[in-house]
Design an enzyme around this catalytic site. Structure first.
Site, mmCIF file in Angstrom:
data_model
loop_
_atom_site.group_PDB
_atom_site.id
_atom_site.type_symbol
_atom_site.label_atom_id
_atom_site.label_comp_id
_atom_site.label_asym_id
_atom_site.label_seq_id
_atom_site.Cartn_x
_atom_site.Cartn_y
_atom_site.Cartn_z
ATOM 1 N N GLN A 134 49.976 47.167 37.908
ATOM 2 C CA GLN A 134 50.285 45.995 38.737
ATOM 3 C C GLN A 134 50.987 46.434 40.039
ATOM 4 O O GLN A 134 50.760 47.546 40.486
ATOM 5 C CB GLN A 134 51.123 44.971 37.966
ATOM 6 C CG GLN A 134 50.363 44.245 36.853
ATOM 7 C CD GLN A 134 50.293 45.028 35.557
ATOM 8 O OE1 GLN A 134 51.302 45.504 35.056
ATOM 9 N NE2 GLN A 134 49.119 45.163 34.991
ATOM 10 N N ASP B 171 46.194 46.315 42.223
ATOM 11 C CA ASP B 171 44.883 46.723 42.736
ATOM 12 C C ASP B 171 44.966 47.483 44.056
ATOM 13 O O ASP B 171 44.088 47.354 44.907
ATOM 14 C CB ASP B 171 43.950 45.499 42.913
ATOM 15 C CG ASP B 171 43.754 44.751 41.613
ATOM 16 O OD1 ASP B 171 43.720 45.401 40.563
ATOM 17 O OD2 ASP B 171 43.653 43.516 41.656
ATOM 18 N N LYS C 286 45.920 52.509 42.901
ATOM 19 C CA LYS C 286 46.933 53.435 42.356
ATOM 20 C C LYS C 286 46.287 54.581 41.592
ATOM 21 O O LYS C 286 46.696 55.729 41.705
ATOM 22 C CB LYS C 286 47.868 52.700 41.371
ATOM 23 C CG LYS C 286 48.700 51.612 41.992
ATOM 24 C CD LYS C 286 49.474 50.866 40.926
ATOM 25 C CE LYS C 286 48.640 49.910 40.112
ATOM 26 N NZ LYS C 286 48.095 48.760 40.836
ATOM 27 N N GLY D 135 43.576 47.416 35.528
ATOM 28 C CA GLY D 135 42.213 47.944 35.628
ATOM 29 C C GLY D 135 42.266 49.084 36.610
ATOM 30 O O GLY D 135 42.324 48.861 37.811
ATOM 31 N N HIS D 136 42.312 50.312 36.102
ATOM 32 C CA HIS D 136 42.529 51.468 36.971
ATOM 33 C C HIS D 136 41.245 52.273 37.113
ATOM 34 O O HIS D 136 40.762 52.870 36.176
ATOM 35 C CB HIS D 136 43.670 52.323 36.416
ATOM 36 C CG HIS D 136 44.996 51.630 36.513
ATOM 37 N ND1 HIS D 136 46.176 52.161 36.052
ATOM 38 C CD2 HIS D 136 45.328 50.426 37.056
ATOM 39 C CE1 HIS D 136 47.168 51.305 36.301
ATOM 40 N NE2 HIS D 136 46.671 50.244 36.896
HETATM 41 P P1 IMO Z 1 46.430 46.763 38.192
HETATM 42 O O1 IMO Z 1 47.256 47.718 37.378
HETATM 43 C C1 IMO Z 1 46.210 42.840 40.023
HETATM 44 C C2 IMO Z 1 47.956 39.505 37.839
HETATM 45 C C3 IMO Z 1 47.031 38.451 37.286
HETATM 46 C C4 IMO Z 1 47.922 37.225 37.384
HETATM 47 C C5 IMO Z 1 49.296 37.775 37.039
HETATM 48 C C6 IMO Z 1 49.686 37.587 35.593
HETATM 49 O O2 IMO Z 1 44.969 46.948 38.058
HETATM 50 O O3 IMO Z 1 46.904 46.756 39.617
HETATM 51 P P2 IMO Z 1 48.966 38.795 33.334
HETATM 52 O O4 IMO Z 1 47.614 38.930 32.676
HETATM 53 O O5 IMO Z 1 49.584 40.119 33.667
HETATM 54 O O6 IMO Z 1 49.882 37.899 32.588
HETATM 55 O O7 IMO Z 1 48.652 38.044 34.724
HETATM 56 O O8 IMO Z 1 49.237 39.167 37.325
HETATM 57 N N1 IMO Z 1 47.652 40.888 37.412
HETATM 58 C C7 IMO Z 1 47.122 41.806 38.214
HETATM 59 N N2 IMO Z 1 46.684 41.712 39.486
HETATM 60 N N3 IMO Z 1 46.184 44.031 39.406
HETATM 61 C C8 IMO Z 1 46.633 44.152 38.143
HETATM 62 O O9 IMO Z 1 46.739 45.327 37.521
HETATM 63 C C9 IMO Z 1 47.094 43.002 37.463
HETATM 64 N N4 IMO Z 1 47.583 42.755 36.233
HETATM 65 C C10 IMO Z 1 47.937 41.459 36.216
HETATM 66 O O10 IMO Z 1 45.873 38.327 38.065
HETATM 67 O O11 IMO Z 1 47.973 36.763 38.702
HETATM 68 MG MG MG Z 2 43.321 46.942 39.164
#
Ligand code: IMO
Ligand code: MG
Length: 424
Positions: A224, A13, A16, A40-41
């Site tokens: 992530q 988050d 990016k 979530g982009h």
């Molecule tokens: P973007 O791309 C922030 C976190 C989840 C959880 C951990 C594992 O938008 O930055 P998962 O569903 O992947 O098995 O969850 O990773 N998580 C994220 N946190 N941004 C994300 O994606 C995330 N995708 C997974 O909250 O702590």
């Molecule tokens: Mg996100």
């Protein structure tokens, strides 16, 4: 020609997609290489918000080719929803969205197993997004995953799927007390998906290597962040894929020698969603202030994000493991009103000062943070488009981050719109 990788350098988050959208102007290809619909982009253009989970953010530009690489785990229902939603908003993906044949599919049992497993863990849960990511990557590693290429051979596909559903049903019913999935319904849904997805499927490894040879501009869009990386992050509070820049090679099939630049996106503060250690986390009162000012609610799950000060130890570690060439520092404007801003420069643990990232999450959970204090600038920055026009205190804060992270700063973001980006 250039091959650039944009990666999140905290816990996800970091905005990016906003940086990817900004850089995509010059790209011919925009490529997702890991993760899935847990991402979530968000991209905002002229006040219109788009949230992507699987499709690369570059799709916003009409002439870009967008690729979903083999490293992604693909939930067909999420993909089809996304394609449909984009179509309804006037963005057509046909002829320029391509998906690797090697990409693994997220199945309904993956999502159920993810959600049931989390519930079962209770207070020890990871706080996943519930999108089936962990179980899908687990099947991939266990060599029972189903890939897009498997859809080509109907008999093999159906028999693999049946086997997996039967096994998953055992776990779902006997361990978690869930209803079993109906084999026929799942098979039918995936055969339907197969027809719809057909035009997008390609050998994207060949496609990208040809593009490299032809001197095209390629932009990799990470999902992530480094601290959620399955190997290098705050294990076990991580996602199930490699999120660092090296994953761009593995998740597509281009060699590391082709990568020219790695841009690390970091917020001017820190957030994390889900459980796990977070040394610079604010108390509730401060968290609420920043969460409200920064709109810190998950784009995928809507969960409130945990918020804290910028952590230089983590920033520095992230720069190392990603091999960052430059930084994009985002959401600076969220700090505009604060009289004082703190920066974490190290940790104290059992009377020892640590400047490197401790591998043991238990240690990270119990460190004391060492802060330096910076005076706030207390003026609006959202309208500023030139680095030299930023308040002096904002510049010295940013420059200190760059110094701590030992990486030059190339972009600063002062708002969510495409226009609100400063090239340093
Ligand atoms: P973007 O791309 C922030 C976190 C989840 C959880 C951990 C594992 O938008 O930055 P998962 O569903 O992947 O098995 O969850 O990773 N998580 C994220 N946190 N941004 C994300 O994606 C995330 N995708 C997974 O909250 O702590
Ligand atoms: Mg996100």
């Amino acid at each position: 020609m250039s091959v650039k990788v944009v990666v999140g350098s905290q816990w996800g988050d970091e905005a990016k997609a906003k940086i990817v959208d900004y850089l995509a102007v010059d790209a011919d290809y925009v490529v997702r290489f890991q993760g899935g619909a847990n991402a979530g982009h968000t991209v905002i253009v002229n006040g219109n918000e788009f949230i992507f989970h699987l499709i690369p953010a570059g799709i916003m530009y009409p002439n870009k080719i967008c690729i979903i690489g083999n490293g992604v785990v693909l939930d067909p229902s999420a993909l089809l929803n996304e394609i449909e939603e984009l179509k309804n908003r006037g963005i057509d993906v046909d002829g320029r969205l391509f998906i690797s044949q090697k990409t693994h599919l997220v199945m309904p049992y993956h999502k159920l197993l993810d959600q049931a497993g989390e519930k079962h863990k209770g207070k020890n849960s990871i706080g996943t997004t519930g999108r089936g990511i962990g179980p899908a990557y687990r099947d991939k590693a266990a060599r029972v995953g189903i890939r897009i290429v498997d859809l080509l051979n109907r008999d093999v596909f159906v028999s693999k799927l049946e086997q997996n559903i039967l096994e998953s049903n055992e776990i779902l019913t006997k361990i978690y007390g869930y209803e079993p999935l109906e084999v026929n319904k799942v098979v039918d849904a995936y055969l339907e998906f197969d027809r719809k997805i057909d035009p997008y499927v390609k050998d994207i490894s060949i496609m990208l290597n040809d593009a490299v040879r032809e001197g095209k501009n390629i932009l990799f869009e990470g999902a992530q962040g480094a601290l959620l990386d399955i190997d290098h992050g705050t294990y076990p509070f991580v996602t199930s894929s490699n999120t660092i820049a090296g994953a761009a090679c593995i998740g597509t099939g281009i060699g590391p020698t082709h990568i020219d630049e790695v841009i690390g996106v970091m917020k001017a503060y820190t957030t994390r969603v889900g459980n796990g250690p977070f040394p610079t986390e604010f108390d509730d009162e401060m968290a609420k202030i920043i969460r409200d000012m920064g709109g810190e609610y998950g784009a995928t799950t809507g969960r409130p994000r945990r918020c804290g000060w910028f952590d230089g130890v983590i920033g520095n570690y992230s720069a190392l493991i990603n091999g960052l060439s430059s930084l994009a520092i985002t959401k600076l404007d969220v700090l505009d009103t604060l009289p004082e801003i703190k920066l974490c420069t190290g940790y104290r643990y059992k009377n020892k000062v640590l400047h490197t990232f401790p591998v043991d999450s238990e240690v990270l959970e119990n460190v004391e943070t060492i802060y330096e204090s910076h005076p706030g600038w207390q003026e609006k920055t959202t309208h500023i488009r030139k680095y030299k026009d930023l308040p002096v205190n904002a510049r010295s804060y940013l420059e200190r981050i760059s110094e701590l992270v030992k990486t030059p700063m190339k972009y600063v973001s002062v708002g969510s719109d495409r226009e609100q980006t400063i090239s340093v």
